[in-house]
Design an enzyme around this catalytic site. Structure first.
Site, PDB file in Angstrom:
ATOM      1  N   ASP A 156       0.826  -1.207   0.000  1.00  0.00           N
ATOM      2  CA  ASP A 156       0.000   0.000   0.000  1.00  0.00           C
ATOM      3  C   ASP A 156       0.866   1.264   0.000  1.00  0.00           C
ATOM      4  OD1 ASP A 156      -2.303   1.500   0.066  1.00  0.00           O
ATOM      5  OD2 ASP A 156      -2.600   1.303   2.221  1.00  0.00           O
ATOM      6  N   GLY A 157       0.421   2.279  -0.723  1.00  0.00           N
ATOM      7  CA  GLY A 157       1.070   3.579  -0.658  1.00  0.00           C
ATOM      8  C   GLY A 157       1.753   4.028  -1.940  1.00  0.00           C
TER       9      GLY A 157
ATOM     10  N   ARG B 289       0.460   7.588  -3.028  1.00  0.00           N
ATOM     11  CA  ARG B 289       0.919   8.662  -2.134  1.00  0.00           C
ATOM     12  C   ARG B 289       2.420   8.910  -2.292  1.00  0.00           C
ATOM     13  NH1 ARG B 289      -1.585   6.446   3.302  1.00  0.00           N
ATOM     14  NH2 ARG B 289      -2.066   4.672   1.958  1.00  0.00           N
ATOM     15  N   TRP B 290       3.171   7.841  -2.535  1.00  0.00           N
ATOM     16  CA  TRP B 290       4.608   7.992  -2.783  1.00  0.00           C
ATOM     17  C   TRP B 290       4.832   8.857  -4.018  1.00  0.00           C
ATOM     18  CZ3 TRP B 290       7.900   6.696  -6.786  1.00  0.00           C
ATOM     19  CH2 TRP B 290       9.285   6.696  -6.480  1.00  0.00           C
TER      20      TRP B 290
ATOM     21  N   ASP C 269     -12.164  -3.636  -4.949  1.00  0.00           N
ATOM     22  CA  ASP C 269     -12.518  -2.225  -4.759  1.00  0.00           C
ATOM     23  C   ASP C 269     -11.668  -1.315  -5.643  1.00  0.00           C
ATOM     24  OD1 ASP C 269     -14.438  -2.845  -2.864  1.00  0.00           O
ATOM     25  OD2 ASP C 269     -13.045  -2.665  -1.186  1.00  0.00           O
ATOM     26  N   ASN C 270     -10.393  -1.695  -5.861  1.00  0.00           N
ATOM     27  CA  ASN C 270      -9.517  -0.891  -6.711  1.00  0.00           C
ATOM     28  C   ASN C 270     -10.019  -0.822  -8.149  1.00  0.00           C
ATOM     29  OD1 ASN C 270      -6.507  -2.201  -5.111  1.00  0.00           O
ATOM     30  ND2 ASN C 270      -7.775  -0.437  -4.548  1.00  0.00           N
TER      31      ASN C 270
ATOM     32  N   ARG D 198     -11.296   2.496  -9.780  1.00  0.00           N
ATOM     33  CA  ARG D 198     -10.457   3.641 -10.145  1.00  0.00           C
ATOM     34  C   ARG D 198     -10.665   4.015 -11.604  1.00  0.00           C
ATOM     35  NH1 ARG D 198      -4.751   1.948  -7.089  1.00  0.00           N
ATOM     36  NH2 ARG D 198      -5.579   2.072  -4.965  1.00  0.00           N
TER      37      ARG D 198
ATOM     38  N   ARG E  19       1.359  -4.574   6.557  1.00  0.00           N
ATOM     39  CA  ARG E  19       0.748  -3.537   5.724  1.00  0.00           C
ATOM     40  C   ARG E  19       1.582  -2.274   5.828  1.00  0.00           C
ATOM     41  NH1 ARG E  19      -5.509  -1.740   4.628  1.00  0.00           N
ATOM     42  NH2 ARG E  19      -4.986  -0.168   3.074  1.00  0.00           N
TER      43      ARG E  19
ATOM     44  N   ARG F 170      -5.745  -1.534   8.898  1.00  0.00           N
ATOM     45  CA  ARG F 170      -6.940  -2.339   8.646  1.00  0.00           C
ATOM     46  C   ARG F 170      -6.594  -3.393   7.601  1.00  0.00           C
ATOM     47  NH1 ARG F 170      -7.679   2.603   6.173  1.00  0.00           N
ATOM     48  NH2 ARG F 170      -7.957   2.532   3.905  1.00  0.00           N
TER      49      ARG F 170
END
Length: 268
Positions: free
Chosen positions: A48-49, A52-53, A95-96, A99, A217, A223
């Site tokens: 994850d991330g 944002r990275w 869920d992704n 996008r 995670r 979560r």
């Protein structure tokens, strides 16, 4: 910096901010502190991330996804070095799939290239987890090809969760169980009366594999987001603030050190 969650309490660990020349020393120190019999057999990772990275560097989202894909190969090398036998990578959730089409197209291409790189390693076996009908044909075909391939020498087994949802996995397992029972002429009443935990486990995507000992995670989120909901009932969890592309070997070793120091109770 990584934060460890133990028994629902967050105990922060000070960030390791060392000059580059000291990192090698620190890594070796951490390695020496690990005992082989305390290395997890199966590690689940929520990568994850990436987005944002990319935003931190004002870079396009695709650059973050590519950096995350490169980190996957680096991470698998660490796992092979330490003797981890099974890794499950949560790469793309159901869920992704909501996008934007442009981002998904780029991401699917990066995942496909990642699969091609895994295909080049004769010591890696790969198993696809998820709903192939949600994926482009070219990616679903790559995943099927990898799943069918037999490695020359299996040093590590990698589960690739793409188009994956934990609730969907349980529904698929129950559906397959019922179809199997029907094919054997069993009544639904008998199935209901005799149903056990092991019956459902036999039809999960990870059937025949050990449940994850440790789930990591990155990105600071705490979560599961539907990841291995059934299999992680007694897993240990480690939540790391580092974004996935910035996840270092030092961070990984600290996660393993923390895992080694826990007393696993399995509900007792």
């Amino acid at each position: 910096m990584c934060a460890v969650v133990v028994q629902a309490r967050k105990s922060g660990e000070s960030p390791v901010e060392l000059p580059g020349f000291l990192y090698g020393f620190y890594e070796r120190k951490l390695l020496r502190s690990l005992k082989q019999d305390r290395i997890p057999r199966h590690i689940g990772v929520m990568v994850d991330g990436n987005r944002r990275w990319a935003r931190q560097f004002n870079a396009p989202t695709s650059q973050g996804h590519q950096a995350g894909a490169d980190k996957i190969h680096e991470f698998l090398g660490w796992c092979q070095e330490l003797g981890v036998k099974v890794v499950t990578l949560y790469m793309l959730s159901t869920d992704n799939m909501n996008r934007s089409g442009e981002e998904l197209d780029l991401l699917m291409g990066i995942i496909a290239n990642t699969m091609d790189r895994l295909d080049e390693d004769e010591d890696v076996s790969v198993h696809a987890m998820g709903a192939p009908e949600l994926l482009p044909d070219y990616l679903a075909e790559r995943l099927n090809k990898l799943t069918a391939r037999t490695p020359v020498r299996e040093k590590i087994h990698v589960n690739v969760a793409v188009g994956y949802g934990g609730r969907r996995e349980i529904v698929d397992a129950v559906r397959e169980l019922l179809h199997d029972a029907d094919a054997k002429g069993r009544s639904m009443s008998d199935v209901a009366d005799e149903l056990s935990v092991d019956d459902i486990s036999r039809f999960l995507y990870t059937r025949g594999q050990p449940d994850p000992d440790l789930v990591i995670r990155t990105s600071g989120e705490q979560r599961l987001s539907g990841f291995l909901m059934w299999q992680s009932a007694y897993s240990e969890f480690y939540f790391c603030e580092a974004l996935w592309p910035a996840f270092r070997k030092v961070d990984f070793l600290r996660a393993l050190r923390d895992y080694a120091g826990r007393q696993r109770r399995f509900g007792t």
